[in-house]
Design a protein around this motif. Structure first.
Motif, PDB file in Angstrom:
ATOM      1  N   GLN A  62       0.802  -1.226   0.000  1.00  0.00           N
ATOM      2  CA  GLN A  62       0.000   0.000   0.000  1.00  0.00           C
ATOM      3  C   GLN A  62       0.836   1.278   0.000  1.00  0.00           C
ATOM      4  OE1 GLN A  62      -3.402   0.176  -0.285  1.00  0.00           O
ATOM      5  NE2 GLN A  62      -3.184  -2.021  -0.659  1.00  0.00           N
ATOM      6  N   GLU A  63       2.144   1.136   0.087  1.00  0.00           N
ATOM      7  CA  GLU A  63       2.977   2.334   0.212  1.00  0.00           C
ATOM      8  C   GLU A  63       3.114   3.088  -1.104  1.00  0.00           C
ATOM      9  OE1 GLU A  63       7.387   3.605   1.938  1.00  0.00           O
ATOM     10  OE2 GLU A  63       6.754   1.517   1.959  1.00  0.00           O
ATOM     11  N   TYR A  64       3.211   2.353  -2.219  1.00  0.00           N
ATOM     12  CA  TYR A  64       3.336   2.973  -3.536  1.00  0.00           C
ATOM     13  C   TYR A  64       2.410   2.276  -4.520  1.00  0.00           C
ATOM     14  CZ  TYR A  64       7.516   5.755  -2.462  1.00  0.00           C
ATOM     15  OH  TYR A  64       8.395   6.675  -1.947  1.00  0.00           O
ATOM     16  N   GLN A  65       1.930   3.051  -5.478  1.00  0.00           N
ATOM     17  CA  GLN A  65       1.168   2.520  -6.596  1.00  0.00           C
ATOM     18  C   GLN A  65       2.128   2.442  -7.782  1.00  0.00           C
ATOM     19  OE1 GLN A  65      -2.202   4.942  -7.641  1.00  0.00           O
ATOM     20  NE2 GLN A  65      -3.195   3.325  -8.838  1.00  0.00           N
ATOM     21  N   VAL A  66       2.300   1.238  -8.322  1.00  0.00           N
ATOM     22  CA  VAL A  66       3.284   1.023  -9.377  1.00  0.00           C
ATOM     23  C   VAL A  66       2.577   0.847 -10.718  1.00  0.00           C
ATOM     24  CG1 VAL A  66       5.203  -0.412 -10.176  1.00  0.00           C
ATOM     25  CG2 VAL A  66       4.839  -0.072  -7.718  1.00  0.00           C
ATOM     26  N   PHE A  67       3.054   1.584 -11.709  1.00  0.00           N
ATOM     27  CA  PHE A  67       2.491   1.515 -13.052  1.00  0.00           C
ATOM     28  C   PHE A  67       3.530   0.965 -14.024  1.00  0.00           C
ATOM     29  CE2 PHE A  67       0.175   4.807 -10.843  1.00  0.00           C
ATOM     30  CZ  PHE A  67      -1.149   4.638 -11.256  1.00  0.00           C
ATOM     31  N   LEU A  68       3.059   0.175 -14.961  1.00  0.00           N
ATOM     32  CA  LEU A  68       3.915  -0.351 -16.021  1.00  0.00           C
ATOM     33  C   LEU A  68       3.338   0.097 -17.359  1.00  0.00           C
ATOM     34  CD1 LEU A  68       6.012  -2.036 -17.432  1.00  0.00           C
ATOM     35  CD2 LEU A  68       4.767  -4.107 -16.779  1.00  0.00           C
ATOM     36  N   ASN A  69       4.061   0.969 -18.033  1.00  0.00           N
ATOM     37  CA  ASN A  69       3.591   1.539 -19.301  1.00  0.00           C
ATOM     38  C   ASN A  69       2.154   2.043 -19.191  1.00  0.00           C
ATOM     39  OD1 ASN A  69       6.062   0.995 -20.401  1.00  0.00           O
ATOM     40  ND2 ASN A  69       5.390  -0.705 -21.684  1.00  0.00           N
ATOM     41  N   GLY A  70       1.897   2.758 -18.088  1.00  0.00           N
ATOM     42  CA  GLY A  70       0.608   3.420 -17.915  1.00  0.00           C
ATOM     43  C   GLY A  70      -0.446   2.606 -17.207  1.00  0.00           C
ATOM     44  N   MET A  71      -0.207   1.310 -16.932  1.00  0.00           N
ATOM     45  CA  MET A  71      -1.215   0.463 -16.295  1.00  0.00           C
ATOM     46  C   MET A  71      -0.778   0.065 -14.896  1.00  0.00           C
ATOM     47  SD  MET A  71      -2.368  -2.014 -19.452  1.00  0.00           S
ATOM     48  CE  MET A  71      -3.633  -2.779 -18.430  1.00  0.00           C
ATOM     49  N   ASP A  72      -1.717   0.113 -13.961  1.00  0.00           N
ATOM     50  CA  ASP A  72      -1.453  -0.291 -12.588  1.00  0.00           C
ATOM     51  C   ASP A  72      -1.126  -1.780 -12.559  1.00  0.00           C
ATOM     52  OD1 ASP A  72      -1.550  -0.932  -9.846  1.00  0.00           O
ATOM     53  OD2 ASP A  72      -3.021   0.634  -9.454  1.00  0.00           O
ATOM     54  N   VAL A  73      -0.006  -2.152 -11.948  1.00  0.00           N
ATOM     55  CA  VAL A  73       0.422  -3.548 -11.985  1.00  0.00           C
ATOM     56  C   VAL A  73      -0.516  -4.478 -11.214  1.00  0.00           C
ATOM     57  CG1 VAL A  73       2.869  -3.006 -12.343  1.00  0.00           C
ATOM     58  CG2 VAL A  73       1.978  -3.232 -10.006  1.00  0.00           C
ATOM     59  N   VAL A  74      -1.333  -3.932 -10.302  1.00  0.00           N
ATOM     60  CA  VAL A  74      -2.220  -4.799  -9.531  1.00  0.00           C
ATOM     61  C   VAL A  74      -3.303  -5.418 -10.403  1.00  0.00           C
ATOM     62  CG1 VAL A  74      -1.829  -3.508  -7.403  1.00  0.00           C
ATOM     63  CG2 VAL A  74      -3.779  -2.927  -8.850  1.00  0.00           C
ATOM     64  N   THR A  75      -3.512  -4.878 -11.600  1.00  0.00           N
ATOM     65  CA  THR A  75      -4.527  -5.437 -12.491  1.00  0.00           C
ATOM     66  C   THR A  75      -4.101  -6.771 -13.086  1.00  0.00           C
ATOM     67  OG1 THR A  75      -3.652  -4.295 -14.450  1.00  0.00           O
ATOM     68  CG2 THR A  75      -5.293  -3.119 -13.116  1.00  0.00           C
TER      69      THR A  75
END
Length: 691
Positions: A62-75
């Motif tokens: 929950q500390e950081y929201q990480v994106f990969l090429n514009g998409m949230d990695v949690v998806t």
């Protein structure tokens, strides 16, 4: 009326809680990872779970929201790699506190003007308060072309003042990090995720405050280097992009720029690198006085009181003479093929070739006659006990076939006296190497040692992280990597809630018990455990390759708490050896597991064995670490919330060795030893369950 008011209040509370949750999510820091195959992990097993951005997201939670090429990695959605990096950058809204991680090696054509567009975008992001990091990564392209691309990245980092990480040395340092085409594997992605986690979590204080008058500024592998005159001597200061808290620094004694792997790695971690040329004075009084003045200048510039001293070859004399004179100014020492005995080099009075020219310079520097030089008793080797008593952590790298500065006339006798006097000194041997090349292709062991000495090393053994491995050799189904094994265990735990008497948790040794995991074809310990525990309902939660941090992640994110077994047996820690974790770090990881189980599975009795004995022979270096782990764990036995059960007496014979009837030749995995293990555990489990 009262019911209506209560209903309205509840609705408002729910709305407020939802709003708070949204605000919290929006307040999280953001990490934007942009790149192609290296970043997306498209060539690896389960990239949606195992790419380094996905693993980084799992580590931060929950500390950081990480994106990969514009998409949230949690998806966990498939990631497109078709779009150009510049398009992704244009779509971002970079703010203060955000991180932008760029892999440009395979995506940017510097010949088409991309560098100017990038420079503008990167400098804009930095002005907005973000930290921008360029990744220099391995490639299978032509060496000359790759070198040119790396130079372009370094030039971009120098011009924009963004950070740059050279990941190639560490990734080339292991045969599991890259595939045959030099593409990142899931295990390599774990290494990258850890390195970025370290960068983001390292406390920093901003940019360098050192001001140099009339210096010549140039790029040192993408970092700002200034060369200037100091009291008639050439001096250099290389500044990190972001200074680590406490303003740490490395003081290189000699041979500026030679084999700079360690210097670059420490610059990346927020250390300054400094140099003041006092060459060919062999650490005499004059050289120490010049350095003393230089030290005062650096103190006025705000650097830490203590430095890490770095000395290659004859530089070893300088750094040890300095440490002996000013021990309160030295935090650690890195010596590489160091000269510690003047009679060996340059004297050539032993096995070494010597250097007649430098022998004359040495005599002049110390004002000695030939006989006085032969009788000289103030080399570092002569004072090794005195230096060792200062207890400055030191690490040496030596080539075992060095015939210029022979180890057995320099480092080896020095280390013996140093350690006997209470000092800590580690030696990294290069069996087939002579005096050159210095350093290590991958400086990670040096970096880790020095960070620990400075109390700056992150302990990944306590940082919960999912696994990423696919182990065909462990009998895994071709379609099931670590995540498949984890899901299978959780399915079993979910189906056996409140039913289990015993749950065995661990790595491949525990996985060998098998339990109800029918898809595992290799269960060498099943029959032994079933014969001993047939009257109990038991199962196995072991995953090959797991470290303490992987077990911790599984506990936090799995179904263990809901399953609530009556007894949990945890056997973990040996795979942390592979990562170079110290006994203290591994024990901290084991105790973090204990802490979580005691806080969240209060009705489960915990039996903690730590790692099983390792190393067929008692002299195996791994055995020393095993013993240190259990010595430290034993200190925790006053805690009544768990049962500590080392298995040394079960497996280690009177002569200190392990039996190959019990163990595989690797000295880690059990063969016939499962029966002994089960029988030893059964005695304790019966008491715990009141039978």
């Amino acid at each position: 009326m009262i019911k209506n008011l209560l209903s309205i209040c509840i609705k408002w509370i729910l709305i407020m809680l939802s709003t708070i949750a949204i605000l919290f999510a929006q307040s999280k820091g953001k990490i934007y990872c942009i790149g192609q195959e290296f970043t997306t992990g498209s060539a690896m097993f389960m990239p949606e779970k195992n790419s380094f951005p996905a693993q980084l997201g799992g580590m931060f939670g929950q500390e950081y929201q990480v994106f990969l090429n514009g998409m949230d990695v949690v998806t966990n959605a498939p990631i497109s790699i078709d779009n150009h990096v510049l398009k992704h950058l244009d779509d971002l809204n970079i703010k203060k506190g955000d991180f932008l991680i760029l892999d440009l090696n395979h995506d940017v054509d510097f010949s088409q003007g991309d560098d100017s567009k990038l420079l503008k975008n990167i400098t804009s992001s930095i002005k907005n308060g973000a930290r921008v990091v360029l990744l220099s990564t391995p490639s299978d392209i032509d060496t000359k072309i790759q070198s040119a691309k790396v130079a372009q990245l370094q030039d971009l980092a120098f011009k924009s003042n963004c950070e740059i990480l050279n990941l190639s040395p560490a990734l080339y340092g292991g045969d599991v990090y890259l595939d045959k085409e030099k593409r990142l594997t899931s295990i390599g992605a774990s290494l990258v995720a850890k390195r970025l986690y370290e960068l983001i979590k390292t406390p920093v204080i901003g940019s360098s405050k050192i001001k140099i008058q009339n210096g010549k500024r140039e790029s040192f592998y993408g970092f700002s280097s200034e060369t200037f005159d100091f009291e008639g001597k050439e001096a250099r200061v290389v500044k990190p992009k972001i200074v680590a808290k406490g303003s740490p620094w490395i003081w290189r004694a000699r041979f500026w720029g030679h084999e700079p792997q360690l210097d670059i790695a420490m610059l990346e971690r927020g250390y300054h690198i400094v140099y003041c040329d006092v060459s060919e004075r062999f650490g005499n009084e004059e050289s120490l006085q010049i350095w003393n003045n230089f030290y005062r200048f650096l103190q006025q510039s705000g650097l830490n009181k203590k430095a890490i001293m770095e000395g290659m070859s004859r530089g070893g004399v300088y750094i040890y003479n300095w440490a002996l004179r000013y021990p309160d100014r030295v935090s650690a020492i890195y010596a590489d093929a160091p000269v510690l005995n003047f009679k060996s080099w340059p004297g050539g009075k032993g096995k070494g070739k010597g250097s007649p020219e430098n022998w004359e310079i040495f005599k002049q520097a110390y004002k000695l006659t030939e006989q006085q030089a032969i009788e000289f008793k103030s080399s570092p080797l002569d004072r090794a006990s005195e230096i060792g008593s200062l207890k400055i952590p030191a690490i040496h790298v030596v080539g075992d076939v060095d015939d210029i500065v022979p180890p057995d006339e320099n480092t080896l006798p020095f280390a013996k006296a140093y350690i006997a006097a209470g000092g800590k000194l580690e030696i990294i041997h290069k069996p087939t190497i002579g005096h050159h090349p210095h350093s290590l292709p991958d400086p990670t062991p040096l970096v880790d040692f020095l960070l620990r000495a400075d109390d700056r090393k992150l302990n990944f053994a306590v940082i919960a992280a999912a696994g990423s491995e696919y182990r065909a050799g462990a009998g895994w189904n071709p379609n099931m990597g670590w995540w498949g094994e984890n899901d299978d265990i959780n399915h079993i735990l979910d189906s056996r809630k409140q039913e289990l008497d015993i749950l065995f948790v661990g790595n491949s040794i525990t996985q060998g018990i098998g339990g109800k995991r029918a898809h595992l074809p290799y269960k060498p310990g099943y029959n032994a455990f079933e014969s001993v525990f047939s009257s109990y309902k038991w199962d196995c939660a072991g995953i090959a390759g797991d470290r303490t941090q992987n077990v911790l992640w599984r506990l936090i994110n799995g179904k263990y708490k809901e399953a609530a077994p009556k007894v949990v047996v945890v056997t973990i820690g040996v795979n942390n050896f592979l990562d170079g974790d110290t006994a203290e770090e591994i024990v901290a990881g084991i105790l973090e597991i204990k802490k979580w189980i005691r806080a969240n599975m209060k009705d489960s009795k915990l039996i903690l064995t730590g790692p099983l004995p390792v190393g067929v022979e008692g002299t195996d270096p791994r055995r020393k670490k095993y013993e240190d782990i259990h010595r430290l764990l034993e200190l925790q036995t006053k805690d009544e919330g768990w049962i500590y059960m080392p298995l040394s007496d079960t497996f280690i014979k009177a002569d200190g060795n392990l039996s190959l009837d019990d163990y595989s030749p690797d000295g880690i995995h059990l063969s016939g030893g499962y029966t002994k293990w089960a029988q030893a555990l059964s005695k304790v489990i019966q008491k715990v369950l009141g039978e």
